[in-house]
Design a protein around this motif. Structure first.
Motif, PDB file in Angstrom:
ATOM      1  N   LEU A   1      40.833  37.286  41.614  1.00 39.91           N
ATOM      2  CA  LEU A   1      41.737  36.222  41.190  1.00 39.91           C
ATOM      3  C   LEU A   1      40.915  34.949  41.108  1.00 39.91           C
ATOM      4  N   ILE A   2      40.895  34.342  39.926  1.00 40.57           N
ATOM      5  CA  ILE A   2      40.120  33.112  39.792  1.00 40.57           C
ATOM      6  C   ILE A   2      41.009  31.997  39.275  1.00 40.57           C
ATOM      7  N   GLY A   3      40.566  30.784  39.435  1.00 40.99           N
ATOM      8  CA  GLY A   3      41.327  29.624  38.989  1.00 40.99           C
ATOM      9  C   GLY A   3      40.895  28.396  39.760  1.00 40.99           C
ATOM     10  N   HIS A   4      41.420  27.251  39.315  1.00 40.05           N
ATOM     11  CA  HIS A   4      41.110  25.995  40.001  1.00 40.05           C
ATOM     12  C   HIS A   4      41.645  26.028  41.426  1.00 40.05           C
TER      13      HIS A   4
ATOM     14  N   GLY B   1      37.610  54.841  46.047  1.00 37.21           N
ATOM     15  CA  GLY B   1      38.881  54.681  45.347  1.00 37.21           C
ATOM     16  C   GLY B   1      39.825  53.691  45.999  1.00 37.21           C
ATOM     17  N   ARG B   2      39.301  52.837  46.870  1.00 39.16           N
ATOM     18  CA  ARG B   2      40.170  51.836  47.481  1.00 39.16           C
ATOM     19  C   ARG B   2      40.343  50.670  46.518  1.00 39.16           C
ATOM     20  N   THR B   3      41.478  50.030  46.616  1.00 37.00           N
ATOM     21  CA  THR B   3      41.764  48.900  45.746  1.00 37.00           C
ATOM     22  C   THR B   3      41.390  47.616  46.484  1.00 37.00           C
ATOM     23  N   ILE B   4      40.732  46.723  45.788  1.00 38.53           N
ATOM     24  CA  ILE B   4      40.335  45.470  46.423  1.00 38.53           C
ATOM     25  C   ILE B   4      40.843  44.311  45.577  1.00 38.53           C
ATOM     26  N   ILE B   5      41.514  43.377  46.206  1.00 36.04           N
ATOM     27  CA  ILE B   5      41.919  42.165  45.505  1.00 36.04           C
ATOM     28  C   ILE B   5      41.208  41.017  46.193  1.00 36.04           C
ATOM     29  N   LEU B   6      40.383  40.286  45.453  1.00 40.82           N
ATOM     30  CA  LEU B   6      39.643  39.233  46.119  1.00 40.82           C
ATOM     31  C   LEU B   6      39.806  37.889  45.427  1.00 40.82           C
ATOM     32  N   VAL B   7      39.795  36.868  46.241  1.00 45.78           N
ATOM     33  CA  VAL B   7      39.805  35.499  45.739  1.00 45.78           C
ATOM     34  C   VAL B   7      38.448  34.924  46.066  1.00 45.78           C
ATOM     35  N   THR B   8      37.766  34.403  45.070  1.00 46.20           N
ATOM     36  CA  THR B   8      36.459  33.834  45.359  1.00 46.20           C
ATOM     37  C   THR B   8      36.161  32.705  44.384  1.00 46.20           C
TER      38      THR B   8
END
Lengths: 405, 307
Positions: free
Chosen positions: A72-75, A211-218
């Protein structure tokens, strides 16, 4: 529902959704009055003046299939951390719904469940149980955790005596050993020394293989391109785009650039009148959509205009690598072109001789300024070109090499 | 760790149903919450142990400190109020009388005080990890319960030493007394914990109210003095049917042996139908648990952003 997953990891034919986000919105009410007294004093209409609505998320729809790594990207303030917390169930959305399956581990802050007065060992069990593991499971993996954290005999010392590095190592070790199907990561990969960071990245890679799902904010766009299968760009709580990480990063840079240009143009007529109309990049002697071969000459044609007319100007061209870093930049001034007054549309033509970039898609960003360096206009990621594969080497530059032994 | 391939994982996940975790259509009834808390019961135990362990971790006397406060309290009430102000005259075994009242009231006081600050105090966890938030007031209840048991042991030891160990059928009164305190403590603990997130004034208000509530029950003075003053009017009814007073009276009836009439003193005027009154209070308390749990669930979605 049964799905037989026969395809190898990496293709996505029969992957179930792990997270389904359906029209999720989140409104924050910002209040300036907190105590009873203040609230009573500002009751009714005046009270409403003391509150302000802020939509952190605005109609977000997302399906996240198993095994995918999503960035997830953004300001700052675009809603990416809020979205992560909503997925984790930490914050309830104002409307819409989140559906999920499988075991989840959230790494929003390392060692959030650690208590300073307890020993490392006691904290491992507490933290693991907070992340959903039973005592027996933790016991079974305790040796692995200890091995990964690499803190030796300190495991029986109270964690308040730990160095920050040890603290983070232990916390990360616990989190990655909880066998999650879905891992939420928020800005925590930038901790620890280099060796440990390498270890974390390796672990994430093996998570992806499993097969694990990863959601990252960086905030590291480099990491986004390296790790993610898909990037979701958020702006003011809305999903701007969701797709290939490279493209998303490019659009994001555009957004950042656009913001900078907005600021600069706000009080400047000269800047407001400057225009970069079109930018095209192609190999000389090839069709416009054909990939560029190593050794070709690359032509970048830029159409510029200035409505009120300007005498001195500089046009600059930047080539951005697939990972988002600048690899090459030049300008009319550097190349010794004397500017003639600019008013009507005209085309500036750069020819880059004998380009030897490595394989991948490169982007072109164009800037227009005065010779004193005053910013006039910028066109970020205005064009792109693909470099063909270079069989003899990998990397950003395709240098010919010889070897002997 | 058993090696699971990506395909195995996908197949297993595909077989699992999608569960609505938040937002519209989340099942958040009482039983859904109960199930969730039960699923986390092991962690609940660890949280209680964390609270207890960390409280006196680096002190030399450690756990003994949790007994010092009630013992000093007992000393003050026994000497100052019992002897100097002569409130203890006409009450046999006055020390045991006071200590039993203090023990049961102290239990309630600790549940309420620590529950109220439990959500705010665990903000680090609540902001970062999803847990059923009810576990925090429950953990407060658990650690208060442990302290209560320790104090109860001291109380019984004291009764043994003074030769008035409660071996009688009335000892059964202790059970509904404790049950009533647990039910009420949990109900109000939930409400206050949630309310305190939005209005920090609550925890100070609670401190004051708890002090008031202590003196509104016959803990250091016998109930007879209140009866002399209020007679049998509606004020006395209100006083007597205060659930905390009922729990205190029932606990005294169970532990304290000075109630019977002696040649010099009349029998201690416990209210009639104490069992019935306790039963009603417990049922009302359970109703409050249901109501306040609903309030808690309505408010918990905003905890993470308010603390």
């Amino acid at each position: 529902m049964t799905v037989i997953a026969s395809s190898p990891a990496g293709t996505s034919t029969a992957r179930p959704d792990v997270v389904v986000i359906d029209d999720v919105s989140k409104r924050f009410v910002i209040r300036k009055d907190k105590s009873i007294k203040e609230r009573i004093v500002t009751l009714g209409r005046a009270g409403r003046a003391n509150r302000e609505d802020f939509w952190a998320l605005d109609g977000v729809d997302l399906h996240i299939p198993a095994g995918e790594t999503i960035a997830l990207i953004g300001h700052n303030g675009s809603g990416k951390s809020t979205l992560l917390k909503v997925i984790g169930g930490i914050i309830d959305p104002s409307s819409g719904s989140i559906r999920r399956r499988g075991r989840i581990a959230a790494l929003l802050e390392l060692g959030a469940g650690f208590h300073p007065d307890l020993t490392g060992r006691e904290n491992v069990f507490l933290n693991a149980s907070i992340l959903g593991m039973s005592h027996e499971e933790t016991e079974a993996r305790f040796a692995d955790i200890l091995d990964f954290a690499d803190i030796g005999d300190f495991i029986d010392t109270q964690v308040k005596f730990y160095s920050s590095g040890m603290y983070v190592r232990l916390a990360f070790a616990v989190a990655v050993h909880t066998d999650p199907d879905l891992l939420l990561v928020d800005e925590v990969l930038a901790v620890g020394d280099e060796a440990f960071q390498r270890k974390c990245m390796d672990k994430i890679e093996s998570f992806q293989k499993e097969g694990r799902t990863i959601i990252l904010v960086t905030h590291s766009l480099q990491q986004v391109v390296e790790l993610a299968d898909r990037a979701v760009l958020l702006d003011h709580g809305k999903v701007v785009m969701s797709g290939d990480p490279r493209e998303a990063v490019a659009v994001f840079r555009d957004l950042l650039g656009g913001r900078a240009v907005d600021d600069a143009q706000a009080d400047s007529k000269i800047a407001a009148d400057a225009r970069i109309h079109t930018v095209a990049a192609r190999a000389v002697g090839r069709a416009a959509d054909e990939p560029v071969q190593q050794g070709d000459d690359l032509e970048i044609a830029v159409e510029i205009e200035h409505k009120s007319g300007i005498d001195d100007w500089v046009c600059a061209a930047h080539v951005i690598s697939p990972a988002g870093g600048a690899v090459f930049a030049t300008s009319t001034e550097m190349l010794g072109l004397e500017p003639t007054p600019l008013r009507e549309r005209r085309t500036v033509r750069f020819v880059l001789k004998n380009v030897n970039f490595g394989e991948g898609r490169y982007f072109v960003t164009i800037g227009l300024s005065t010779s004193t360096g005053r910013h006039l206009a910028e066109y970020t990621i205005a064009a792109s070109f693909d470099m063909t594969e270079f069989a003899r080497a990998v990397g950003l530059v395709a240098l010919d090499a010889e070897v002997s032994a | 760790m058993a090696l699971i391939t990506a395909e195995d994982r996908f197949a297993r996940l595909a077989a699992e149903p999608l569960v609505t975790v938040s937002g519209d259509g989340k099942s958040n009834g009482f039983f859904a919450s109960l199930r969730e808390v039960l699923a986390h019961r092991e962690m609940l135990g660890l949280l209680v142990r964390r609270d207890l362990k960390s409280r006196y971790k680096d002190s030399a006397l450690g756990f003994a400190w949790s007994l010092v406060r009630p013992l000093i309290q007992l000393l003050i009430y026994y000497v100052v109020i019992g002897k100097f102000l002569r409130a203890g005259e006409g009450t046999p075994e006055y020390a045991i009388f006071v200590f039993s009242g203090l023990t049961i009231y102290g239990f309630f006081n600790e549940i309420i005080a620590s529950s109220t600050s439990s959500i705010v105090g665990n903000s680090g966890l609540i902001k970062k990890i999803y847990l059923p938030r009810e576990v925090f007031p429950l953990a407060s209840l658990g650690s208060a319960g442990f302290n209560f048991l320790v104090q109860l042991a001291v109380l019984l030891a004291a009764a043994l030493v003074t030769g008035s160990f409660p071996v009688h059928l009335d000892l059964l009164y202790a059970l509904p007394a404790i049950a009533l305190i647990v039910v009420l403590g949990f109900a109000f603990g939930l409400l206050l914990a949630a309310a305190n997130v939005f209005l920090r004034d609550i925890q100070y208000l609670v401190e004051v109210l708890m002090m008031l509530l202590m003196w509104a029950s016959p803990i250091v003075y016998p109930i007879g003095t209140v009866k002399d003053l209020l007679g049998n009017g509606w004020l006395m009814q209100v006083y007597e049917n205060n659930p905390i007073t009922l729990a205190v009276l029932a606990f005294q009836k169970a532990i304290w042996l000075g109630a019977a009439a002696t040649p010099t003193t009349p029998a201690y005027p416990f209210p009639d139908d104490l069992w019935l009154r306790l039963g009603i209070a417990i049922v009302v308390g359970l109703g409050l648990v249901l109501v306040f749990q609903r309030v808690f669930t309505r408010l918990e979605g905003n905890f993470a952003q308010e603390i």
